[in-house]
Design an enzyme around this catalytic site. Structure first.
Site, PDB file in Angstrom:
ATOM      1  CG  ASN A 266      -0.774  17.760 -20.213  1.00 20.20           C
ATOM      2  OD1 ASN A 266       0.170  17.021 -19.906  1.00 20.20           O
ATOM      3  ND2 ASN A 266      -1.885  17.824 -19.512  1.00 20.20           N
TER       4      ASN A 266
ATOM      5  CD  GLU B  41      -2.744  17.007 -15.761  1.00 20.22           C
ATOM      6  OE1 GLU B  41      -1.647  16.489 -15.512  1.00 20.22           O
ATOM      7  OE2 GLU B  41      -3.332  16.909 -16.847  1.00 20.22           O
TER       8      GLU B  41
ATOM      9  NE  ARG C 271      -3.887  -2.057   2.229  1.00 20.50           N
ATOM     10  CZ  ARG C 271      -3.619  -3.105   3.017  1.00 20.50           C
ATOM     11  NH1 ARG C 271      -2.570  -3.080   3.809  1.00 20.50           N
ATOM     12  NH2 ARG C 271      -4.408  -4.143   3.012  1.00 20.50           N
TER      13      ARG C 271
ATOM     14  CE  LYS D  39       0.211  14.045 -14.375  1.00 23.95           C
ATOM     15  NZ  LYS D  39      -0.082  14.462 -15.760  1.00 23.95           N
TER      16      LYS D  39
ATOM     17  CG  HIS E 202       0.284  12.250 -25.992  1.00 29.32           C
ATOM     18  ND1 HIS E 202      -0.364  12.860 -24.946  1.00 29.32           N
ATOM     19  CD2 HIS E 202       1.483  11.870 -25.496  1.00 29.32           C
ATOM     20  CE1 HIS E 202       0.409  12.855 -23.882  1.00 29.32           C
ATOM     21  NE2 HIS E 202       1.543  12.261 -24.186  1.00 29.32           N
TER      22      HIS E 202
ATOM     23  CG  HIS F 238       7.123  11.860 -24.950  1.00 30.39           C
ATOM     24  ND1 HIS F 238       5.756  11.820 -25.113  1.00 30.39           N
ATOM     25  CD2 HIS F 238       7.372  12.859 -24.063  1.00 30.39           C
ATOM     26  CE1 HIS F 238       5.205  12.748 -24.338  1.00 30.39           C
ATOM     27  NE2 HIS F 238       6.159  13.394 -23.693  1.00 30.39           N
TER      28      HIS F 238
ATOM     29  NE  ARG G 279       1.531  17.403 -12.600  1.00 29.24           N
ATOM     30  CZ  ARG G 279       2.057  16.505 -11.795  1.00 29.24           C
ATOM     31  NH1 ARG G 279       1.650  16.412 -10.555  1.00 29.24           N
ATOM     32  NH2 ARG G 279       3.004  15.682 -12.223  1.00 29.24           N
TER      33      ARG G 279
ATOM     34  CD  GLU H  60       8.528  16.604 -22.375  1.00 22.93           C
ATOM     35  OE1 GLU H  60       7.787  17.575 -22.124  1.00 22.93           O
ATOM     36  OE2 GLU H  60       8.110  15.461 -22.684  1.00 22.93           O
TER      37      GLU H  60
ATOM     38  CE  LYS I  63       6.435  17.383 -13.779  1.00 21.36           C
ATOM     39  NZ  LYS I  63       6.599  16.102 -14.434  1.00 21.36           N
TER      40      LYS I  63
ATOM     41  CG  HIS J 242       2.567  16.623 -23.976  1.00 22.08           C
ATOM     42  ND1 HIS J 242       3.418  17.712 -24.008  1.00 22.08           N
ATOM     43  CD2 HIS J 242       3.273  15.623 -23.383  1.00 22.08           C
ATOM     44  CE1 HIS J 242       4.570  17.371 -23.452  1.00 22.08           C
ATOM     45  NE2 HIS J 242       4.515  16.111 -23.064  1.00 22.08           N
TER      46      HIS J 242
HETATM   47  N1  LIG Z   1       5.742  10.587 -14.919  1.00 17.11           N
HETATM   48  C1  LIG Z   1       5.935  11.660 -15.652  1.00 17.11           C
HETATM   49  O1  LIG Z   1       5.646  12.781 -15.227  1.00 17.11           O
HETATM   50  C2  LIG Z   1       6.532  11.503 -17.024  1.00 17.11           C
HETATM   51  C3  LIG Z   1       6.903  12.649 -17.734  1.00 17.11           C
HETATM   52  C4  LIG Z   1       7.515  12.477 -18.989  1.00 17.11           C
HETATM   53  C5  LIG Z   1       7.727  11.196 -19.491  1.00 17.11           C
HETATM   54  N2  LIG Z   1       7.336  10.096 -18.762  1.00 17.11           N
HETATM   55  C6  LIG Z   1       7.568   8.731 -19.276  1.00 17.11           C
HETATM   56  O2  LIG Z   1       8.955   8.577 -19.532  1.00 17.11           O
HETATM   57  C7  LIG Z   1       9.142   7.577 -20.543  1.00 17.11           C
HETATM   58  C8  LIG Z   1      10.166   8.071 -21.533  1.00 17.11           C
HETATM   59  O3  LIG Z   1      11.348   8.352 -20.828  1.00 17.11           O
HETATM   60  P1  LIG Z   1      12.801   8.264 -21.486  1.00 17.11           P
HETATM   61  O4  LIG Z   1      12.796   9.004 -22.760  1.00 17.11           O
HETATM   62  O5  LIG Z   1      13.751   8.609 -20.435  1.00 17.11           O
HETATM   63  O6  LIG Z   1      12.876   6.713 -21.928  1.00 17.11           O
HETATM   64  P2  LIG Z   1      13.684   5.432 -21.377  1.00 17.11           P
HETATM   65  O7  LIG Z   1      13.584   5.317 -19.908  1.00 17.11           O
HETATM   66  O8  LIG Z   1      13.176   4.296 -22.187  1.00 17.11           O
HETATM   67  O9  LIG Z   1      15.187   5.725 -21.786  1.00 17.11           O
HETATM   68  C9  LIG Z   1      15.534   5.800 -23.152  1.00 17.11           C
HETATM   69  C10 LIG Z   1      16.685   4.856 -23.492  1.00 17.11           C
HETATM   70  O10 LIG Z   1      17.891   5.423 -22.988  1.00 17.11           O
HETATM   71  C11 LIG Z   1      18.673   4.430 -22.304  1.00 17.11           C
HETATM   72  N3  LIG Z   1      19.438   5.174 -21.302  1.00 17.11           N
HETATM   73  C12 LIG Z   1      18.972   5.741 -20.162  1.00 17.11           C
HETATM   74  N4  LIG Z   1      19.908   6.481 -19.571  1.00 17.11           N
HETATM   75  C13 LIG Z   1      21.017   6.356 -20.329  1.00 17.11           C
HETATM   76  C14 LIG Z   1      22.323   6.913 -20.239  1.00 17.11           C
HETATM   77  N5  LIG Z   1      22.652   7.788 -19.281  1.00 17.11           N
HETATM   78  N6  LIG Z   1      23.218   6.567 -21.189  1.00 17.11           N
HETATM   79  C15 LIG Z   1      22.880   5.742 -22.197  1.00 17.11           C
HETATM   80  N7  LIG Z   1      21.651   5.215 -22.354  1.00 17.11           N
HETATM   81  C16 LIG Z   1      20.731   5.524 -21.431  1.00 17.11           C
HETATM   82  C17 LIG Z   1      17.663   3.472 -21.769  1.00 17.11           C
HETATM   83  O11 LIG Z   1      18.225   2.188 -21.559  1.00 17.11           O
HETATM   84  C18 LIG Z   1      16.613   3.463 -22.879  1.00 17.11           C
HETATM   85  O12 LIG Z   1      16.945   2.537 -23.869  1.00 17.11           O
HETATM   86  C19 LIG Z   1       7.780   7.325 -21.154  1.00 17.11           C
HETATM   87  O13 LIG Z   1       7.302   6.072 -20.732  1.00 17.11           O
HETATM   88  C20 LIG Z   1       6.902   8.446 -20.598  1.00 17.11           C
HETATM   89  O14 LIG Z   1       5.554   8.053 -20.450  1.00 17.11           O
HETATM   90  C21 LIG Z   1       6.760  10.241 -17.545  1.00 17.11           C
HETATM   91 ZN   LIG Z   2       6.155  15.004 -22.325  1.00 17.13          ZN
END
Ligand SMILES: NC(=O)c1ccc[n+]([C@@H]2O[C@H](COP(=O)([O-])OP(=O)(O)OC[C@H]3O[C@@H](n4cnc5c(N)ncnc54)[C@H](O)[C@@H]3O)[C@@H](O)[C@H]2O)c1
Ligand SMILES: [Zn+2]
Length: 365
Positions: free
Chosen positions: A249, A241, A125, A147, A256, A268, A245, A189, A231, A252
């Site tokens: 987006n 949100e 939990r 989030k 998206h 993304h 907040r 971003e 942020k 987005h």
């Molecule tokens: N919760 C939130 O507020 C929020 C906001 C924005 C995005 N997201 C989420 O984040 C995700 C996308 O994040 P991302 O772009 O970081 O993707 P990711 O976590 O898949 O990382 C991208 C790639 O980079 C590699 N990698 C990571 N760090 C590295 C480093 N220092 N050196 C070499 N390779 C490295 C990883 O292995 C992966 O293959 C999505 O699922 C999205 O929904 C969440």
């Molecule tokens: Zn985003």
């Protein structure tokens, strides 16, 4: 600021998240984990790529402060944000006997921070967790704000919870190993944050463009700190949100759709760059932005190798796909528009013909 003290702290009704941004942050994780209390078990969750690069450094940093630390991994990629990987993780947490006062640590990009946060929100939990982001996307956005979630057949990020990390520790040296395309995606971003909240931060991106492109550690630390402050200030005003907040987006709604229609071939952030151009055109049609500002937005995005058009996509498909956006309220799309560079407005008062012509702008024939 004393070294190794938080740069700042996000405070809201349910959050008190310390934010550390340092070029050698990974070496201080043990100290920060045990700042208030030492958890009996710490589990680091990472993907195999990041674990190979930084897993050992992380475990070494934890060793003297939290002797009972373990590293578990999932494959890299968004597919790991799934119920089946979460099920595996719960199994491992059970075998490691992670108690209510245990702690999870995310070491990786947004996939890992989302997955770890959701595992922490639901295990027993809700247990504590902290984020050590390693991509620029996670440094400037995903790591802060609470989030968390996973994907489901019904949609991306469809299952989740609000659960704030105890701290976010960004080691900006990790960006040195990140591919250039992922740096650019994270910059989208960062540019988004500038466009909605701070015109001078957009100037800053232009003034520091060559140092940013060279991923110079000092300038990246400054960039990440500026983003996380923006942020944090938005999240502090509207944690769940229910109002402003949603400004995060910006770009987005169409972004998206573009991301989905590219079958996720676009990062993304790349899709958001295209979406921001469309949203800027929509803002112009509402009389909120002039053509000079749009040209500037395009040119800043292009200077960081970000796309500004949706290659090979049909406007009708993009519009149709935006209808599936989960932020649609009572059948009406909420649009985040720019009110000049550095300010935003949120409205559902946008006609179909305005949307059509804004989408045309990102789909040249
Ligand atoms: N919760 C939130 O507020 C929020 C906001 C924005 C995005 N997201 C989420 O984040 C995700 C996308 O994040 P991302 O772009 O970081 O993707 P990711 O976590 O898949 O990382 C991208 C790639 O980079 C590699 N990698 C990571 N760090 C590295 C480093 N220092 N050196 C070499 N390779 C490295 C990883 O292995 C992966 O293959 C999505 O699922 C999205 O929904 C969440
Ligand atoms: Zn985003």
């Amino acid at each position: 600021m004393t070294r190794h003290e938080p740069n700042f702290t996000l405070r809201s009704d349910s959050a008190k998240t310390h934010v550390f941004v340092e070029p050698d942050a990974l070496d201080y994780i043990g100290k920060w984990v045990s700042r208030d209390r030492t958890p009996p078990v710490v589990v680091v969750l990472s993907d195999t790529t990041v674990a190979d690069l930084y897993g050992e450094q992380m475990l070494k940093s934890l060793a003297s402060h939290c002797p009972n630390s373990e590293l578990i991994t999932v494959p890299p990629g968004d597919q790991s944000k799934s119920l089946s990987h979460l099920d595996d993780i719960y199994g491992k947490l059970g075998r490691l006997r992670v108690p209510r006062d245990g702690m999870l640590l995310a070491l990786g990009g947004g996939v890992i921070t989302d997955l770890t946060g959701f595992a922490a929100a639901t295990w027993m939990r809700g247990i504590d967790y902290a984020n050590c982001p390693t991509t620029l996307e996670a440094d400037v956005d995903a790591s802060l704000g609470g989030k968390t979630g996973i994907n489901h057949a019904s949609g991306k990020n469809m299952v989740g919870a609000f659960h704030h990390p105890r701290f976010v520790a960004v080691d900006t040296t990790c960006l040195k190993t990140l591919p250039a395309r992922d740096i650019a995606a994270g910059l989208a971003e960062s540019i988004k944050h500038a466009l909605i909240s701070d015109a001078s931060f957009l100037d800053w991106h232009q003034q520091n463009a060559s140092a940013i492109r060279a991923v110079e550690t000092d300038v990246m630390s400054e960039l990440v700190t500026k983003n996380l402050r923006i942020k944090a200030s938005v999240v502090e005003q509207d944690e769940k949100e229910s109002g402003i907040r949603a400004c995060l987006n910006f770009g987005h709604t169409i972004g998206h759709a573009v991301e989905k229609l590219s079958n996720y071939a676009l990062r993304h952030g790349e899709a958001v760059a295209v979406g921001m151009v469309a949203a800027a055109h929509l803002s112009m049609q509402k009389g909120l932005l002039d053509s000079k500002a749009i040209a500037r937005i395009r040119s800043v995005l292009e200077s960081f190798d970000l796309p500004t058009i949706a290659e090979n996509l049909k406007p009708a498909a993009i519009i149709e796909t935006t209808l599936g956006d989960k932020k649609v309220k009572a059948g009406k799309r909420q649009w985040v528009l720019l009110n000049g560079i550095g300010a935003f407005t949120i409205t559902d008062d946008v006609s179909d013909s305005m949307i059509e012509s804004a989408v045309q702008e990102i789909c040249p024939t």
